[in-house]
Design an enzyme around this catalytic site. Sequence first.
Site, mmCIF file in Angstrom:
data_model
loop_
_atom_site.group_PDB
_atom_site.id
_atom_site.type_symbol
_atom_site.label_atom_id
_atom_site.label_comp_id
_atom_site.label_asym_id
_atom_site.label_seq_id
_atom_site.Cartn_x
_atom_site.Cartn_y
_atom_site.Cartn_z
ATOM 1 N N GLU A 64 5.647 -6.191 7.291
ATOM 2 C CA GLU A 64 5.045 -5.112 8.076
ATOM 3 C C GLU A 64 5.705 -4.852 9.429
ATOM 4 O O GLU A 64 5.721 -3.702 9.897
ATOM 5 C CB GLU A 64 3.554 -5.388 8.279
ATOM 6 N N GLY B 42 0.816 -1.193 0.000
ATOM 7 C CA GLY B 42 0.000 0.000 0.000
ATOM 8 C C GLY B 42 0.855 1.249 0.000
ATOM 9 O O GLY B 42 2.075 1.202 0.174
ATOM 10 N N GLY C 223 0.268 -5.243 0.463
ATOM 11 C CA GLY C 223 -0.948 -5.148 -0.321
ATOM 12 C C GLY C 223 -0.873 -5.860 -1.652
ATOM 13 O O GLY C 223 -1.901 -6.263 -2.212
ATOM 14 N N ASP D 250 -1.440 -7.671 7.121
ATOM 15 C CA ASP D 250 -2.878 -7.479 6.939
ATOM 16 C C ASP D 250 -3.276 -8.030 5.572
ATOM 17 O O ASP D 250 -2.683 -8.987 5.118
ATOM 18 C CB ASP D 250 -3.249 -5.998 7.123
#
Length: 375
Positions: A163, A91, A140, A171
Amino acid sequence: MGRESTSHARHRGPAPGGGVPVSGAEEPEPVLLHTSGRAAHITLNRPRALNALTHTMVRRIDEALTEWERDPAVETVVITGAGERGLCAGGDIRAIHDDARDGDGSASAAFWRDEYRLNARIARYTKPYVAVMDGIVMGGGVGVSAHGSVRVVTERSRVAMPETGIGFVPDVGGTHLLALAPGESGTHLALTGAQIGAADALWCGLADHYVPTATMPEFLDALAEQPVEDALDGHVRTPPPDVLAARRDWIDTCYAADTVEDIVRRLIAHGDPAAEEAAETLLVRSPTALKVTLASLRRARKLGPLELVLNQEYRVSCAALDMPDLVEGIRAQVVDKDRRPRWSPKTLAEVTDTDVERFFTPLGERELGLSPLMH
């Protein structure tokens, strides 16, 4: 790859949600859409940013999937990345940094809400969804590829959920995918953020097929003319050997511990240089992110369906916006690039069970609210 065949393209009006950028536009379209024979193609088109996902891109992909799901002429959907470096590096974390530091976090929460819903949709999509996981596929990027029904890696693939290095937690359904990996290999990948190649991605269940980069254009051409299974039959090969499966003995032994502190102690004591290297990696990651990640994985194993895990990840992600490590981690890695984050708390011992539990607090009316029955 991002190299797509246009020799069989059918032009049926503007592609849903985007298309070729207009001449003279200041910024190119971040998502390019076109059809080629029986296949519809999504190209993530921010190569200078390694195709990092923005909220606009997530919405555009979702709009395209809606249109193509209803179009009987589209039998397969294919996602690739523009440029030569990879599918997607994750992301747009600089935007998240700015929102968490200077805003109220609402923009990031809205982005994650739509992104996680897209991840769930990809997992339940009614037509074959072919993800070309060539080059870098992280964060992402894993979310828009590894939930697909046909996941293709190459010798250039570098897949990771990194992350914890920016004070965040895997996530986009990453804790669901890694919780299903063999033994404790998913725990190792989630905590360290280690990059893996094609063979390890196949072994971990993050990918399905290996196609060499040199033959990828021919494979994409075949998708325009053939069902996915036939196209794969002519192009799938055996990948070069990788390393993760060979390390499963110490990975399973060390990462089975109940706490991150015990995992680190076991890694140091094991004696394998690779285990010691993993321990050194953990000791420079965010202590809070490590403990929340371990708790997320262990809970994900019990939650079951992807949608329920995404609901949990949404709680965790929103909670991270209020914690100092996310802003600090992105600052150190991406903004200032000094690679010297100042974590708070500084050590694993200082992160309490109460600190960890705070990340899993229900959000009330702000819950993501996904249900497996929705699909």
